[in-house]
Design a protein around this motif. Structure first.
Motif, PDB file in Angstrom:
ATOM      1  N   MET A 401       0.833  -1.206   0.000  1.00  0.00           N
ATOM      2  CA  MET A 401       0.000   0.000   0.000  1.00  0.00           C
ATOM      3  C   MET A 401       0.868   1.256   0.000  1.00  0.00           C
ATOM      4  O   MET A 401       1.265   1.730  -1.052  1.00  0.00           O
ATOM      5  N   THR A 402       1.183   1.813   1.155  1.00  0.00           N
ATOM      6  CA  THR A 402       1.863   3.113   1.214  1.00  0.00           C
ATOM      7  C   THR A 402       3.263   3.115   0.621  1.00  0.00           C
ATOM      8  O   THR A 402       3.746   4.152   0.171  1.00  0.00           O
ATOM      9  N   HIS A 403       3.943   1.966   0.612  1.00  0.00           N
ATOM     10  CA  HIS A 403       5.325   1.905   0.133  1.00  0.00           C
ATOM     11  C   HIS A 403       5.472   1.045  -1.122  1.00  0.00           C
ATOM     12  O   HIS A 403       6.574   0.608  -1.439  1.00  0.00           O
ATOM     13  N   LYS A 408      11.555  -2.783  -4.243  1.00  0.00           N
ATOM     14  CA  LYS A 408      11.468  -3.903  -3.305  1.00  0.00           C
ATOM     15  C   LYS A 408      12.772  -4.116  -2.538  1.00  0.00           C
ATOM     16  O   LYS A 408      12.753  -4.335  -1.321  1.00  0.00           O
ATOM     17  N   GLU A 409      13.894  -4.036  -3.237  1.00  0.00           N
ATOM     18  CA  GLU A 409      15.182  -4.256  -2.575  1.00  0.00           C
ATOM     19  C   GLU A 409      15.415  -3.210  -1.485  1.00  0.00           C
ATOM     20  O   GLU A 409      15.901  -3.520  -0.392  1.00  0.00           O
ATOM     21  N   GLN A 410      15.055  -1.949  -1.780  1.00  0.00           N
ATOM     22  CA  GLN A 410      15.217  -0.876  -0.787  1.00  0.00           C
ATOM     23  C   GLN A 410      14.268  -1.087   0.382  1.00  0.00           C
ATOM     24  O   GLN A 410      14.656  -0.918   1.542  1.00  0.00           O
ATOM     25  N   ARG A 411      13.019  -1.464   0.092  1.00  0.00           N
ATOM     26  CA  ARG A 411      12.054  -1.726   1.164  1.00  0.00           C
ATOM     27  C   ARG A 411      12.574  -2.786   2.121  1.00  0.00           C
ATOM     28  O   ARG A 411      12.588  -2.604   3.343  1.00  0.00           O
ATOM     29  N   HIS A 414      15.530  -2.033   4.408  1.00  0.00           N
ATOM     30  CA  HIS A 414      15.249  -1.118   5.514  1.00  0.00           C
ATOM     31  C   HIS A 414      14.049  -1.552   6.346  1.00  0.00           C
ATOM     32  O   HIS A 414      13.439  -0.730   7.042  1.00  0.00           O
ATOM     33  N   GLY A 415      13.707  -2.834   6.280  1.00  0.00           N
ATOM     34  CA  GLY A 415      12.749  -3.384   7.231  1.00  0.00           C
ATOM     35  C   GLY A 415      11.300  -3.395   6.826  1.00  0.00           C
ATOM     36  O   GLY A 415      10.443  -3.782   7.629  1.00  0.00           O
ATOM     37  N   ILE A 416      10.984  -2.980   5.604  1.00  0.00           N
ATOM     38  CA  ILE A 416       9.584  -2.988   5.159  1.00  0.00           C
ATOM     39  C   ILE A 416       9.363  -4.275   4.366  1.00  0.00           C
ATOM     40  O   ILE A 416       9.404  -4.317   3.134  1.00  0.00           O
ATOM     41  N   SER A 417       9.144  -5.347   5.096  1.00  0.00           N
ATOM     42  CA  SER A 417       9.041  -6.678   4.509  1.00  0.00           C
ATOM     43  C   SER A 417       7.598  -6.982   4.092  1.00  0.00           C
ATOM     44  O   SER A 417       6.659  -6.270   4.455  1.00  0.00           O
ATOM     45  N   ASP A 418       7.434  -8.078   3.346  1.00  0.00           N
ATOM     46  CA  ASP A 418       6.100  -8.452   2.876  1.00  0.00           C
ATOM     47  C   ASP A 418       5.204  -8.986   3.986  1.00  0.00           C
ATOM     48  O   ASP A 418       3.990  -9.100   3.794  1.00  0.00           O
TER      49      ASP A 418
END
Length: 460
Positions: A401-403, A408-411, A414-418
């Protein structure tokens, strides 16, 4: 004036009344707002719920009215021309330039951010510019700095997804290098300053989604040592929990749509700055030229929300701590990210620079993306939506959603996993929220999904 003097007395009285009504709002600019004009407004809570007063010779409603007009009656021609030439202090002329509703809330937000954070401190004199949304404020901040090819911005890799998208889509093509990293690594940050022409260090603390917290005081000092400006998005904290100007920053931005408003009924954003001249010229000009002005009704709703900010934030924080503690014990939860938990890596920093730990947490669900989406599907009491800071509890999936526009690699780096879910905790009974999350977690667990549905995944 001579022509007026020749009128009969009754007509002179009508002209005098009309003049006071037409130019009363102009006098607000000339005389200025006094945040302490209502005696007793000496505390943070009192500033929140007390509005600046109008001059004594104008109408004085208890609650400021909504100025439902697109334009205002101009002052005399000579004065109006000087205003357009930017020679004279501008009164209210046109909504894109500002309104009494936006002006009032700007003064209140500047006073709240500048309110002494400890006994013995003096209030800071700050300037605020209100915008139509958080992104209008954030984008105007970047554009107001006059960034040129070869300049650089240093920021986190886990900031709000739309801020990342703006930097990648709108700022990078200008020839400005945007450097993402971990601001907790001070050696890495200083290396970026040594190796690049950094004009701005942009922080988000706490971060939206991962609830990370950076050392604002140390980072601001580092930026200034290399001639750069320091800004922080303090949306999740609000000035009730954190006042970054006392930690040395140059700018603070808020999506005022969120906790400052608190009722999810309008969009607004604000940039607050130390440099009054810069804010009144460059920042104000960004709003005027880009058209990101807040509507009078939106500004009015924001002001009404601010009146209950301290009470709401106390309850948001207390509920978030209760829910985070319960989630940390649940077997279907891999980890909980809430700054109030001693297990959080940034707990000590947050404890040092914040009054409390905020109303947003996130947690990772065992079973990956399918289990996380399954939790969203099975919620009954909580609401699935991507905003935050509302009266009720909201849950969303940042990676989807927001990200979603963040690579994906950057997410993931930095801890924004699926498997990450973000929870904006409301002010309702926390036990009801815990019960809802618990039933959704248990019903969406991989073993139950496999047995009940006979499939290995849950579609988005």
């Amino acid at each position: 004036m001579a022509a007026v003097e020749r009128l009969p007395t009754c007509l002179k009285q009508q002209v005098s009344l009309r003049a006071r009504l037409n130019y009363g709002v102009v006098r607000l600019v000339e005389t200025g707002f006094d945040m302490m004009a209502n005696e007793g407004a000496q505390t943070f809570q009192s500033i929140c719920c007390t509005d600046p007063v109008l001059p004594a010779d104008t109408i004085r409603p208890h609650i400021q009215p909504i100025y439902a007009t697109s334009t205002f009656v101009y002052p005399p021609p000579d004065e109006a021309i000087q205003v357009f030439e930017e020679v004279k202090e501008r009164p209210y002329l046109y909504n894109r330039w500002g309104t009494p509703n936006s002006h009032l809330v700007e003064k209140k937000l500047a006073a709240l951010e500048g309110f002494p954070d400890r006994s013995g401190s003096s209030p800071l004199q700050l300037e605020a510019v209100l915008f139509s949304s958080g992104m209008a404020a954030i984008s105007s901040l970047f554009l107001s700095l006059g960034l040129r090819p070869g300049d650089a911005i240093v920021t986190q890799g886990n900031i709000y997804g739309t801020t990342t998208e703006f930097l990648d889509v709108m700022v990078t093509p200008l020839g400005v290098r945007v450097i993402y990293g971990e601001l907790q690594d001070l050696d890495w940050v200083e290396m970026q300053f040594r190796q690049n022409k950094v004009r701005l260090l942009y922080m988000e603390s706490p971060t939206n989604a991962t609830s990370r917290c950076c050392d604002i005081r140390t980072l601001a000092a580092l930026a200034h040592a290399y001639g750069a400006k320091a800004a922080v998005d303090s949306t999740l904290a609000t000035p009730y929990l954190q006042r970054p100007f006392f930690l040395g920053v140059d700018f603070v931005v808020h999506s005022a749509t969120k906790f400052l408003n608190g009722h999810s009924n309008s969009l607004t954003g604000v940039v607050i700055g130390k440099d009054a001249a810069f804010m009144k010229t460059e920042m104000w000009r960004m709003r005027k030229l880009l058209g990101g002005c807040a509507g009078s009704f939106d500004a009015w709703l924001l002001n009404m929300g601010l009146k209950t900010l301290p009470m709401r934030m106390e309850r948001h924080c207390a509920n978030a701590m209760t829910i985070a503690t319960a989630l940390e014990r649940h077997e279907e939860v891999k980890c909980v990210r809430y700054l109030g938990l001693p297990s959080h890596s940034d707990h000590a920093v947050a404890k040092r620079q914040m009054k409390a730990f905020g109303g947003v947490l996130s947690f990772e669900v065992r079973g990956g993306r399918d289990a996380a989406v399954g939790v969203l599907r099975l919620l009954r009491r909580c609401t699935m939506t991507a905003t935050l800071g509302a009266m009720d509890t909201l849950v969303q999936h940042p990676a989807l959603m927001t990200h979603i526009k963040v690579p994906k690699e950057q997410r993931e780096r930095h801890g924004i996993s699926d498997d990450l879910l973000r929870v904006s905790v409301g002010i309702e009974d926390p036990e009801e929220v815990i019960a809802d999350l618990t039933q959704a977690l248990e019903a969406s667990a991989p073993r139950r999904l496999s047995a009940v549905r006979g499939v290995s995944g849950v579609p988005v």
